[in-house]
Design a protein around this motif. Structure first.
Motif, PDB file in Angstrom:
ATOM      1  N   GLU A 101       0.816  -1.210   0.000  1.00 27.06           N
ATOM      2  CA  GLU A 101       0.000   0.000   0.000  1.00 27.06           C
ATOM      3  C   GLU A 101       0.854   1.266   0.000  1.00 27.06           C
ATOM      4  O   GLU A 101       0.490   2.274  -0.611  1.00 27.06           O
ATOM      5  N   ILE A 102       1.976   1.217   0.680  1.00 26.83           N
ATOM      6  CA  ILE A 102       2.878   2.377   0.691  1.00 26.83           C
ATOM      7  C   ILE A 102       3.411   2.656  -0.714  1.00 26.83           C
ATOM      8  O   ILE A 102       3.369   3.793  -1.203  1.00 26.83           O
ATOM      9  N   PHE A 103       3.880   1.620  -1.381  1.00 29.60           N
ATOM     10  CA  PHE A 103       4.458   1.784  -2.718  1.00 29.60           C
ATOM     11  C   PHE A 103       3.379   2.108  -3.751  1.00 29.60           C
ATOM     12  O   PHE A 103       3.623   2.888  -4.675  1.00 29.60           O
ATOM     13  N   ARG A 104       2.209   1.517  -3.583  1.00 29.20           N
ATOM     14  CA  ARG A 104       1.113   1.825  -4.512  1.00 29.20           C
ATOM     15  C   ARG A 104       0.760   3.312  -4.427  1.00 29.20           C
ATOM     16  O   ARG A 104       0.600   3.991  -5.447  1.00 29.20           O
ATOM     17  N   GLY A 105       0.655   3.817  -3.194  1.00 32.82           N
ATOM     18  CA  GLY A 105       0.347   5.226  -3.014  1.00 32.82           C
ATOM     19  C   GLY A 105       1.425   6.121  -3.593  1.00 32.82           C
ATOM     20  O   GLY A 105       1.141   7.159  -4.197  1.00 32.82           O
ATOM     21  N   GLY A 106       2.696   5.705  -3.414  1.00 32.68           N
ATOM     22  CA  GLY A 106       3.801   6.489  -3.948  1.00 32.68           C
ATOM     23  C   GLY A 106       3.797   6.533  -5.459  1.00 32.68           C
ATOM     24  O   GLY A 106       4.003   7.596  -6.063  1.00 32.68           O
ATOM     25  N   ILE A 107       3.542   5.391  -6.084  1.00 26.33           N
ATOM     26  CA  ILE A 107       3.521   5.325  -7.552  1.00 26.33           C
ATOM     27  C   ILE A 107       2.360   6.146  -8.114  1.00 26.33           C
ATOM     28  O   ILE A 107       2.515   6.890  -9.086  1.00 26.33           O
ATOM     29  N   GLU A 108       1.191   6.014  -7.489  1.00 25.49           N
ATOM     30  CA  GLU A 108       0.015   6.719  -7.988  1.00 25.49           C
ATOM     31  C   GLU A 108       0.087   8.221  -7.733  1.00 25.49           C
ATOM     32  O   GLU A 108      -0.684   8.984  -8.332  1.00 25.49           O
ATOM     33  N   SER A 109       0.993   8.641  -6.856  1.00 20.82           N
ATOM     34  CA  SER A 109       1.120  10.075  -6.574  1.00 20.82           C
ATOM     35  C   SER A 109       1.915  10.813  -7.651  1.00 20.82           C
ATOM     36  O   SER A 109       1.901  12.046  -7.698  1.00 20.82           O
ATOM     37  N   ILE A 110       2.578  10.064  -8.506  1.00 19.35           N
ATOM     38  CA  ILE A 110       3.360  10.682  -9.584  1.00 19.35           C
ATOM     39  C   ILE A 110       2.419  11.211 -10.661  1.00 19.35           C
ATOM     40  O   ILE A 110       1.497  10.518 -11.086  1.00 19.35           O
ATOM     41  N   ASP A 111       2.655  12.417 -11.086  1.00 13.68           N
ATOM     42  CA  ASP A 111       1.794  13.065 -12.068  1.00 13.68           C
ATOM     43  C   ASP A 111       1.696  12.246 -13.357  1.00 13.68           C
ATOM     44  O   ASP A 111       2.692  11.710 -13.843  1.00 13.68           O
ATOM     45  N   LYS A 112       0.481  12.160 -13.896  1.00  6.57           N
ATOM     46  CA  LYS A 112       0.249  11.384 -15.122  1.00  6.57           C
ATOM     47  C   LYS A 112       1.048  11.921 -16.304  1.00  6.57           C
ATOM     48  O   LYS A 112       1.332  11.197 -17.263  1.00  6.57           O
ATOM     49  N   GLY A 113       1.414  13.196 -16.212  1.00  7.84           N
ATOM     50  CA  GLY A 113       2.194  13.783 -17.289  1.00  7.84           C
ATOM     51  C   GLY A 113       3.541  13.121 -17.461  1.00  7.84           C
ATOM     52  O   GLY A 113       4.126  13.135 -18.560  1.00  7.84           O
ATOM     53  N   GLN A 114       4.047  12.529 -16.384  1.00  9.02           N
ATOM     54  CA  GLN A 114       5.316  11.817 -16.454  1.00  9.02           C
ATOM     55  C   GLN A 114       5.218  10.603 -17.378  1.00  9.02           C
ATOM     56  O   GLN A 114       6.157  10.292 -18.115  1.00  9.02           O
ATOM     57  N   TYR A 115       4.075   9.922 -17.326  1.00 10.54           N
ATOM     58  CA  TYR A 115       3.856   8.765 -18.191  1.00 10.54           C
ATOM     59  C   TYR A 115       3.761   9.213 -19.651  1.00 10.54           C
ATOM     60  O   TYR A 115       4.310   8.561 -20.548  1.00 10.54           O
ATOM     61  N   GLU A 116       3.066  10.322 -19.861  1.00  8.95           N
ATOM     62  CA  GLU A 116       2.891  10.830 -21.216  1.00  8.95           C
ATOM     63  C   GLU A 116       4.233  11.278 -21.809  1.00  8.95           C
ATOM     64  O   GLU A 116       4.514  11.048 -22.990  1.00  8.95           O
ATOM     65  N   ALA A 117       5.050  11.912 -20.970  1.00 11.21           N
ATOM     66  CA  ALA A 117       6.374  12.353 -21.424  1.00 11.21           C
ATOM     67  C   ALA A 117       7.249  11.152 -21.788  1.00 11.21           C
ATOM     68  O   ALA A 117       7.977  11.173 -22.784  1.00 11.21           O
ATOM     69  N   ALA A 118       7.164  10.103 -20.962  1.00 12.57           N
ATOM     70  CA  ALA A 118       7.945   8.883 -21.221  1.00 12.57           C
ATOM     71  C   ALA A 118       7.493   8.224 -22.528  1.00 12.57           C
ATOM     72  O   ALA A 118       8.323   7.740 -23.311  1.00 12.57           O
ATOM     73  N   LYS A 119       6.178   8.232 -22.749  1.00 19.69           N
ATOM     74  CA  LYS A 119       5.647   7.641 -23.985  1.00 19.69           C
ATOM     75  C   LYS A 119       6.115   8.424 -25.200  1.00 19.69           C
ATOM     76  O   LYS A 119       6.448   7.848 -26.245  1.00 19.69           O
ATOM     77  N   ALA A 120       6.163   9.757 -25.043  1.00 23.10           N
ATOM     78  CA  ALA A 120       6.618  10.610 -26.140  1.00 23.10           C
ATOM     79  C   ALA A 120       8.087  10.360 -26.465  1.00 23.10           C
ATOM     80  O   ALA A 120       8.519  10.523 -27.615  1.00 23.10           O
ATOM     81  N   LEU A 121       8.844   9.941 -25.453  1.00 27.26           N
ATOM     82  CA  LEU A 121      10.262   9.650 -25.649  1.00 27.26           C
ATOM     83  C   LEU A 121      10.494   8.242 -26.199  1.00 27.26           C
ATOM     84  O   LEU A 121      11.628   7.838 -26.443  1.00 27.26           O
ATOM     85  N   GLY A 122       9.405   7.494 -26.326  1.00 24.21           N
ATOM     86  CA  GLY A 122       9.506   6.151 -26.887  1.00 24.21           C
ATOM     87  C   GLY A 122       9.853   5.076 -25.881  1.00 24.21           C
ATOM     88  O   GLY A 122      10.288   3.982 -26.246  1.00 24.21           O
ATOM     89  N   LEU A 123       9.673   5.371 -24.586  1.00 23.56           N
ATOM     90  CA  LEU A 123       9.972   4.389 -23.547  1.00 23.56           C
ATOM     91  C   LEU A 123       8.808   3.424 -23.374  1.00 23.56           C
ATOM     92  O   LEU A 123       7.641   3.833 -23.421  1.00 23.56           O
ATOM     93  N   ASN A 124       9.111   2.145 -23.167  1.00 28.17           N
ATOM     94  CA  ASN A 124       8.052   1.187 -22.897  1.00 28.17           C
ATOM     95  C   ASN A 124       7.670   1.233 -21.414  1.00 28.17           C
ATOM     96  O   ASN A 124       8.251   2.006 -20.648  1.00 28.17           O
ATOM     97  N   TYR A 125       6.729   0.383 -21.011  1.00 26.69           N
ATOM     98  CA  TYR A 125       6.221   0.434 -19.633  1.00 26.69           C
ATOM     99  C   TYR A 125       7.319   0.155 -18.615  1.00 26.69           C
ATOM    100  O   TYR A 125       7.446   0.860 -17.612  1.00 26.69           O
TER     101      TYR A 125
END
Length: 213
Positions: A101-125
């Motif tokens: 639960e601690i790690f789940r909360g930490g991961i979900e607290s990261i802004d969704k824009g970070q995922y979008e930026a990573a996708k734009a850079l061509g990074l996989n999951y």
């Protein structure tokens, strides 16, 4: 003074069990928590349901009850474990649930824009998680992880209930023999020293990962 020195040496022998259990729990429960946290934010409903059940059970019932079930209950089903095996298994799954639960909360607290930026850079999951999300989440989960790490030191005293010779059991044996409360004072000082080491370690980690703020 020689009396305190003698009983301190005896009680410190119990710290071997305490430290072994602590090390095993940390080494296995943290990776378990990370994996389960990733599972809880996955798209698989089946995995989510199983992990919800896991964290619900282990966070919702007393650790001592879980310890009794593992050591005294599992033999009924033909699963016999040594005291240390039972304690290790119980502590790993219990703390793994909290770390999930601690790690789940930490991961979900990261802004969704970070995922979008990573996708734009061509990074996989996997690359996104390892290079961008988890390093940032790590900084945020350090304080609650530190609290759990400190609590773990104190919780190891519960193994005295199944006859393991940890710090607390050693102190109780001295008390029963000498009828002096000094052994508990010594045990308390040892626990304080151990928790202080953990606090210092996590403060250094927080400073190291402050770059991700």
């Amino acid at each position: 003074m020689s009396y305190i020195t003698n009983i301190t040496g005896f009680i410190l022998q119990g710290s071997i069990i305490t430290l072994k259990l602590y090390a095993v729990t940390i080494i296995f429960s943290i990776p378990l928590g990370v994996v389960c946290a990733l599972g809880k934010i996955s798209k698989s409903k089946g995995i989510k349901v199983l992990l919800e059940l896991y964290t619900w059970i282990f966070r919702g019932t007393p650790l001592l009850l879980q310890l009794f079930f593992t050591y005294y209950g599992l033999p009924i089903f033909g699963i016999k474990l040594t005291q240390f095996q039972a304690a290790s298994l119980t502590f790993i799954f219990n703390y793994g649930a909290y770390f999930t639960e601690i790690f789940r909360g930490g991961i979900e607290s990261i802004d969704k824009g970070q995922y979008e930026a990573a996708k734009a850079l061509g990074l996989n999951y996997r690359q996104t998680m390892m290079k961008i999300i988890l390093p940032q989440a790590l900084k945020r989960v350090l304080p609650p992880t530190s609290n759990e790490a400190i609590t773990l030191i104190k919780d190891t005293a519960l193994v005295a209930a199944i006859g393991m010779g940890d710090i607390l059991r050693a102190a109780k044996e001295v008390l029963t023999r000498d009828f002096k409360i000094t052994s508990f004072v010594v045990a308390g000082v040892i626990y304080l020293l151990l928790t202080s080491v953990v606090v210092i370690f996590f403060k250094k980690l927080e400073k190291k990962y402050s770059v991700y703020e």
